[in-house]
Motif scaffolding. Structure first.
Motif, PDB file in Angstrom:
ATOM      1  N   VAL B  99       0.849  -1.204   0.000  1.00 29.66           N
ATOM      2  CA  VAL B  99       0.000   0.000   0.000  1.00 29.66           C
ATOM      3  C   VAL B  99       0.879   1.247   0.000  1.00 29.66           C
ATOM      4  CG1 VAL B  99      -1.748   1.296   1.280  1.00 29.66           C
ATOM      5  CG2 VAL B  99      -1.902  -1.205   1.151  1.00 29.66           C
ATOM      6  N   THR B 162      -8.487   4.611  -8.368  1.00 30.11           N
ATOM      7  CA  THR B 162      -9.361   3.493  -8.736  1.00 30.11           C
ATOM      8  C   THR B 162      -9.156   2.238  -7.885  1.00 30.11           C
ATOM      9  OG1 THR B 162      -9.596   4.318 -10.986  1.00 30.11           O
ATOM     10  CG2 THR B 162     -10.089   1.986 -10.634  1.00 30.11           C
ATOM     11  N   PRO B 163      -7.920   1.810  -7.612  1.00 31.08           N
ATOM     12  CA  PRO B 163      -7.790   0.595  -6.790  1.00 31.08           C
ATOM     13  C   PRO B 163      -8.479   0.723  -5.428  1.00 31.08           C
ATOM     14  CG  PRO B 163      -5.709   1.093  -7.866  1.00 31.08           C
ATOM     15  CD  PRO B 163      -6.613   2.281  -8.116  1.00 31.08           C
ATOM     16  N   LEU B 164      -8.341   1.875  -4.791  1.00 26.45           N
ATOM     17  CA  LEU B 164      -9.009   2.083  -3.501  1.00 26.45           C
ATOM     18  C   LEU B 164     -10.525   2.080  -3.682  1.00 26.45           C
ATOM     19  CD1 LEU B 164      -8.914   2.689  -0.490  1.00 26.45           C
ATOM     20  CD2 LEU B 164      -8.510   5.102  -1.042  1.00 26.45           C
ATOM     21  N   VAL B 166     -12.293   0.593  -5.979  1.00 27.06           N
ATOM     22  CA  VAL B 166     -12.768  -0.774  -6.230  1.00 27.06           C
ATOM     23  C   VAL B 166     -12.774  -1.569  -4.930  1.00 27.06           C
ATOM     24  CG1 VAL B 166     -12.202  -2.948  -7.395  1.00 27.06           C
ATOM     25  CG2 VAL B 166     -12.063  -0.776  -8.651  1.00 27.06           C
ATOM     26  N   MET B 167     -11.708  -1.445  -4.142  1.00 27.09           N
ATOM     27  CA  MET B 167     -11.630  -2.181  -2.869  1.00 27.09           C
ATOM     28  C   MET B 167     -12.764  -1.804  -1.930  1.00 27.09           C
ATOM     29  SD  MET B 167      -9.226  -1.805   0.357  1.00 27.09           S
ATOM     30  CE  MET B 167     -10.554  -0.673   0.860  1.00 27.09           C
ATOM     31  N   SER B 170     -15.772  -3.882  -1.350  1.00 26.77           N
ATOM     32  CA  SER B 170     -15.692  -5.090  -0.524  1.00 26.77           C
ATOM     33  C   SER B 170     -15.730  -4.796   0.969  1.00 26.77           C
ATOM     34  CB  SER B 170     -14.388  -5.861  -0.794  1.00 26.77           C
ATOM     35  OG  SER B 170     -14.279  -6.225  -2.138  1.00 26.77           O
ATOM     36  N   GLN B 171     -15.243  -3.617   1.380  1.00 24.28           N
ATOM     37  CA  GLN B 171     -15.051  -3.367   2.811  1.00 24.28           C
ATOM     38  C   GLN B 171     -14.849  -1.872   3.031  1.00 24.28           C
ATOM     39  OE1 GLN B 171     -11.712  -6.035   2.939  1.00 24.28           O
ATOM     40  NE2 GLN B 171     -10.217  -4.423   2.580  1.00 24.28           N
ATOM     41  N   ILE B 174      -9.164  -0.098   4.355  1.00 30.77           N
ATOM     42  CA  ILE B 174      -8.114  -0.975   3.824  1.00 30.77           C
ATOM     43  C   ILE B 174      -7.822  -2.073   4.844  1.00 30.77           C
ATOM     44  CG2 ILE B 174      -5.758  -1.086   2.896  1.00 30.77           C
ATOM     45  CD1 ILE B 174      -6.015   1.912   2.196  1.00 30.77           C
ATOM     46  N   GLY B 175      -7.952  -1.723   6.119  1.00 27.22           N
ATOM     47  CA  GLY B 175      -7.781  -2.704   7.196  1.00 27.22           C
ATOM     48  C   GLY B 175      -8.943  -3.661   7.364  1.00 27.22           C
ATOM     49  N   GLY B 176      -9.989  -3.529   6.582  1.00 27.51           N
ATOM     50  CA  GLY B 176     -11.142  -4.428   6.657  1.00 27.51           C
ATOM     51  C   GLY B 176     -12.326  -3.749   7.322  1.00 27.51           C
ATOM     52  N   ALA B 182      -2.326   0.860   7.146  1.00 26.41           N
ATOM     53  CA  ALA B 182      -2.439   1.015   5.685  1.00 26.41           C
ATOM     54  C   ALA B 182      -3.433   2.119   5.318  1.00 26.41           C
ATOM     55  CB  ALA B 182      -2.849  -0.312   5.042  1.00 26.41           C
TER      56      ALA B 182
END
Lengths: 230, 230
Positions: B99, B162-164, B166-167, B170-171, B174-176, B182
């Motif tokens: 990251v 974009t990567p962030l 898209v992620m 899901s959550q 970044i740590g969930g 991160a």
């Protein structure tokens, strides 16, 4: 019990190419679980395990059927906690989602252009009629329009790997001192390119190339067992 | 004992802007450790803690002095294992390096262009004479040449996230399910932009904007306590 992995193939069943299926192959090997690879072509996917998923990979583990590469990795981690970890803890599982998002939005986006014709040419005859309209609809462009961007995407590909290249100054794997599922996520993208495409994407002497060479040697050379496209 | 954080500032000591120092501010707050922020301008850095580092952040924790934001986070994790984790395990610590590499090679590279003049204008007088030749040497271009790319970098910035984006499907972190170091790594970059630059970089309604708003509210609104540049 042997786990069954339903894995995408083209006309040559000995050359599986799906990046998402490769992630699962590596995850199963990482866990040291016995598994059997069952080849499936695109148009057979709707029949896999009673039509549980629109895509492969799908695994059957006894009575359990799981689809989607990340969900499969999470299932294996939860079900086989005493075997080598795929995530190195909850933080690693969460951050693997970031690596996945980066890989798909950056590397897959480029490879979908670079390898498009090469993938089409390698499909089984019954899949070829399915693949072209499906991909043209997804990308909103004709194959010919997509092909116009191919050379630029090849030339720009090395720069897209910069984050991985920079990270490799700190450690040999995305997982740190040894590989984790996050490595297999990026490996999946580059192995897909290696198996289907003759485009020159990795340069000798690049730290990313060295990392990828280490990846294809893992687990008794599972990745290297399929020769590169020539 | 109170930890001392040596933190970069410009002419206004109440508006710290260094992305790497912000990461450490958030890490210390995350661990619930008492700390004191000691402002340092660029030309004072060589005198910090006896000249231990060419850059800040530097922390002093009793007899221990640690430099570099990632090394500080790793030190805090190892020294205070019973407080909330910054990495969520070894895998998360390793992947935070990915990251970091992404944030620096993608976001920082753009922000070094976008915010360059705005940073220079905010520095203490004694720092201004240092900053320009130092940055022109690092970037291999004059300020005027760098400024020519500013508008294009502003326009392209949203796509780099974009990567962030898209992620975040899901959550929420970044740590969930909750933030980890991160998150603070990427927060640091965007907080740097927020504090020094008036460039419009985040759009309303974007999942990344919502995530960043959640970040600046964390730990009693530490990030929000410094107003955005106007």
């Amino acid at each position: 019990m042997t786990i069954v992995l339903h894995e995408l193939v083209g006309a040559d069943e000995a050359r599986p190419f799906s990046p998402h299926c490769w992630k699962v192959v590596m995850a199963l090997a990482h866990k040291g679980l016995p598994f059997e690879r069952k080849p499936v072509c695109f148009t057979q996917v709707p029949g896999v395990e009673g039509g549980v998923s629109k895509t492969v990979p799908v695994i059957r583990d006894g009575s359990q059927v799981v689809a989607d590469s990340f969900m499969i990795a999470a299932y294996l981690e939860e079900t086989y906690p005493d075997r080598p970890s795929l995530f190195g803890g909850d933080g690693g599982q969460a951050m693997a989602r970031f690596v996945e998002a980066w890989s798909q939005s950056t590397l897959h986006a480029a490879l979908n252009v670079i390898a498009l014709h090469e993938i089409a040419d390698r499909l089984a005859p019954e899949d070829q009629a399915y693949f072209r309209p499906s991909r043209e609809a997804r990308l909103g462009k004709t194959f010919e329009q997509i092909a116009e961007r191919r050379q630029a995407e090849i030339e720009g590909f090395g720069a897209k790997l910069t984050p991985l290249r920079v990270m490799l100054k700190s450690q040999p794997w995305i997982g740190g001192s040894s590989p984790l599922f996050a490595d297999y996520i990026v490996f999946g993208a580059l192995q897909w390119a290696r198996v289907v495409s003759s485009a020159p994407l990795l340069e000798a002497g690049d730290a990313v190339t060295d990392w990828f060479e280490r990846c294809i040697d893992l687990h008794d050379g599972l990745g290297r067992a399929v020769a590169a496209a020539g």
